[in-house]
Design an enzyme around this catalytic site. Structure first.
Site, PDB file in Angstrom:
ATOM      1  N   GLU A 291      -5.075  41.078 -24.690  1.00 30.06           N
ATOM      2  CA  GLU A 291      -5.385  42.307 -25.594  1.00 30.06           C
ATOM      3  C   GLU A 291      -5.557  43.727 -25.089  1.00 30.06           C
ATOM      4  O   GLU A 291      -5.570  44.650 -26.154  1.00 30.06           O
ATOM      5  CB  GLU A 291      -6.938  41.951 -26.048  1.00 30.06           C
ATOM      6  N   HIS A 312       5.228  19.172 -13.667  1.00 29.66           N
ATOM      7  CA  HIS A 312       5.858  18.096 -14.410  1.00 29.66           C
ATOM      8  C   HIS A 312       6.263  18.555 -15.895  1.00 29.66           C
ATOM      9  O   HIS A 312       6.528  17.571 -16.524  1.00 29.66           O
ATOM     10  CB  HIS A 312       5.040  16.878 -14.342  1.00 29.66           C
ATOM     11  N   LYS A 426      -7.126  39.073 -40.119  1.00 29.48           N
ATOM     12  CA  LYS A 426      -8.239  39.105 -40.825  1.00 29.48           C
ATOM     13  C   LYS A 426      -7.885  39.530 -42.053  1.00 29.48           C
ATOM     14  O   LYS A 426      -8.707  39.002 -43.066  1.00 29.48           O
ATOM     15  CB  LYS A 426      -9.190  40.017 -39.995  1.00 29.48           C
TER      16      LYS A 426
HETATM   17  O1  PA5 Z   1     -12.430  41.539 -26.866  1.00 33.46           O
HETATM   18  C1  PA5 Z   1     -12.751  41.709 -28.189  1.00 33.46           C
HETATM   19  O2  PA5 Z   1     -13.119  42.772 -28.473  1.00 33.46           O
HETATM   20  C2  PA5 Z   1     -12.499  40.372 -28.842  1.00 33.46           C
HETATM   21  O3  PA5 Z   1     -11.932  39.397 -28.278  1.00 33.46           O
HETATM   22  C3  PA5 Z   1     -14.065  40.357 -29.474  1.00 33.46           C
HETATM   23  O4  PA5 Z   1     -14.798  39.652 -28.474  1.00 33.46           O
HETATM   24  C4  PA5 Z   1     -13.735  38.997 -30.349  1.00 33.46           C
HETATM   25  O5  PA5 Z   1     -13.305  39.401 -31.544  1.00 33.46           O
HETATM   26  C5  PA5 Z   1     -15.415  38.367 -30.823  1.00 33.46           C
HETATM   27  O6  PA5 Z   1     -15.865  39.712 -31.745  1.00 33.46           O
HETATM   28  P1  PA5 Z   1     -17.367  39.658 -31.961  1.00 33.46           P
HETATM   29  O7  PA5 Z   1     -18.064  39.601 -30.819  1.00 33.46           O
HETATM   30  O8  PA5 Z   1     -17.712  40.991 -32.478  1.00 33.46           O
HETATM   31  O9  PA5 Z   1     -17.697  38.584 -32.720  1.00 33.46           O
END
Ligand code: PA5
Length: 449
Positions: A291, A312, A426
């Site tokens: 990310e 394996h 989303k």
């Molecule tokens: O690293 C990030 O920002 C995302 O992976 C969020 O943690 C994830 O989408 C969850 O978001 P939230 O904590 O707003 O529910």
């Protein structure tokens, strides 16, 4: 017991990229470290994790421990609802420190910590509901935005079931919210229902939040020592600070090495472990790096394998497939338990040559043998050595990967602290589900189906 700190070895990389090539990235790495300290590059509003370990107060830790104790005293099972950065850190640490068979052992010492809110599977949620039917359970609802569909959906079910089974008054004591200070549905519900709540700081993004209550509360509930975890992170904060010379700074060297490999066509980094308990450490690491770096059509693809199991299966590809990969091995120097291979009179399996040896010695020779085979096959290998799996060294590892990720992302030339790409699915999902406010998108997407 504190032994040496975690360490990084890049000897098995230098036949692919020279040490000079790696060291030539020193100016970029130092500029990245400076930018993190000064906060003068994009993403600077999300640097709250940078000096988090050294700024966590004793009172804050005690508050978390007290809430953990309330949950431990009043629950047999605690469901942690969260996804992505609001889930993976806690799961990684809990699994790394737990007995491999923790889910099957009922020692009455620790509540079972289980996870939800990280998928939208009807089977998962309905089997969870069934499992919880006769349990004294509590919930930790974790969502920074407070609006994440997966988590909100699971929490809606869990809240109702907890209130129905335990009554509203008890439910309000065993449901804890970890969310934004003011925004989002999770905050509104927590304030309305009077739940104990913790705040996720504005300037700490999800994937960098494991050392906030997001990770610390579930880890404490599971019975682990969060003081030691934070101490380990504090140690790494010192050891990876910009004051430490480049060649001695393992975060700087890791960031430089992976960027040098990337520039030489190694587009995939495989995080390797030889301990099943580290499976979720790799999942956490994949989110952190994927990310943070995968944007603007750039970034190393973070993958992972669990060896020797995956030797394996994926072993063949790694040995002889396309040569665009490198490996980073998490090597645990000393196991926490002791077991030797027994001798067998008949020796039908031919394993008597191992009799009396520790199982870990066999594992270590598999690790060394695999490393050399993969290097011979054209796969550069980095090794991160971790003295032993405990809270302190996991704390070190967390901060090491976080700071190296911040440095590496800036060296790559991206903003490592945003994730604009996760919004696309989303938007489509809401349009397909006819969410109010998505009328135009709904029409457009249906026309494409
Ligand atoms: O690293 C990030 O920002 C995302 O992976 C969020 O943690 C994830 O989408 C969850 O978001 P939230 O904590 O707003 O529910």
């Amino acid at each position: 017991m504190i032994m040496n700190n975690i360490s990084l070895n890049i000897d098995k990389v230098t036949s692919f990229v020279t040490k000079e090539e790696i060291l030539s990235l020193k100016p970029q790495v130092e500029a990245a470290q400076k930018a993190l300290e000064e906060g003068n590059l994009p993403g600077n509003d999300f640097l709250g994790w940078l000096h988090l370990p050294s700024s966590i107060t004793k009172e804050h830790i005690e508050d978390i421990k007290a809430v953990a104790q309330t949950l431990r005293e009043n629950c047999d099972v605690v469901v942690v609802a969260g996804i992505g950065g609001s889930y993976l850190g806690a799961r990684a640490v809990i699994e790394a420190l737990s007995n491999n068979f923790a889910a099957l052992i009922n020692d009455n010492k620790n509540p079972r910590v289980i996870f939800a809110g990280h998928n939208i599977s009807e089977d998962y949620l309905s089997e969870l509901t069934d499992f919880l039917k006769d349990k004294k359970f509590g919930v930790i609802n974790i969502s920074k935005s407070g609006t994440t569909t997966e988590t909100a959906l699971a929490f809606r079910l869990l809240k109702k079931q907890c209130e129905d089974q335990r009554g509203k008054e008890v439910a309000s004591k065993v449901i804890v919210a970890i969310t934004d200070a003011v925004k989002g549905a999770a905050r509104v519900t927590a304030d309305k229902e009077g739940y104990k709540s913790f705040i996720i700081p504005d300037n700490v993004g999800g994937r960098f939040s494991v050392l906030t209550p997001v990770g610390l509360l579930p880890i404490a509930v599971a019975g682990f020592d969060i003081d030691a975890l934070v101490n380990g992170a504090q140690q790494m904060e010192k050891d990876c600070s910009p004051a430490v010379p480049f060649e001695e700074n393992i975060a700087a060297m890791y960031a430089a090495t992976r960027n040098a490999l990337y520039a030489n066509g190694k587009k995939i980094e495989i995080l390797v472990n030889y301990q099943p308990k580290l499976h979720f450490t790799s999942e956490w690491w994949k989110q952190l790096y994927g990310e943070s770096e995968g944007k603007e059509n750039k970034g190393i693809f973070p993958a992972s394998v669990d060896f020797t199991t995956d030797l394996h299966s994926m072993g063949q590809w790694i040995q002889e497939g396309e040569r665009t990969i490198f490996e980073t091995v998490l090597s645990i120097e000393k196991p926490n338990s002791s077991l030797t291979v027994p001798s067998d009179e008949e020796n039908l399996d031919g394993l008597n040559f191992l009799a009396g040896k520790h199982v870990d010695e066999v594992n270590k020779m598999a690790e060394l043998g695999t490393q050399l085979a993969h290097v011979d096959g054209g796969v550069p290998n980095l090794r991160i050595s971790i003295p032993v799996l405990n809270e302190f060294y996991i704390g070190e590892l967390i901060y090491f990967f976080e700071i190296a990720c911040g440095i590496s992302g800036y060296v790559l030339g991206v903003n490592p602290f945003n994730q604009p790409g996760v919004e696309a699915y989303k938007k489509n999902m809401f349009a397909l589900l006819d969410k109010p406010g998505y009328e135009e998108e709904s029409k457009a997407i249906r026309a494409r189906l």
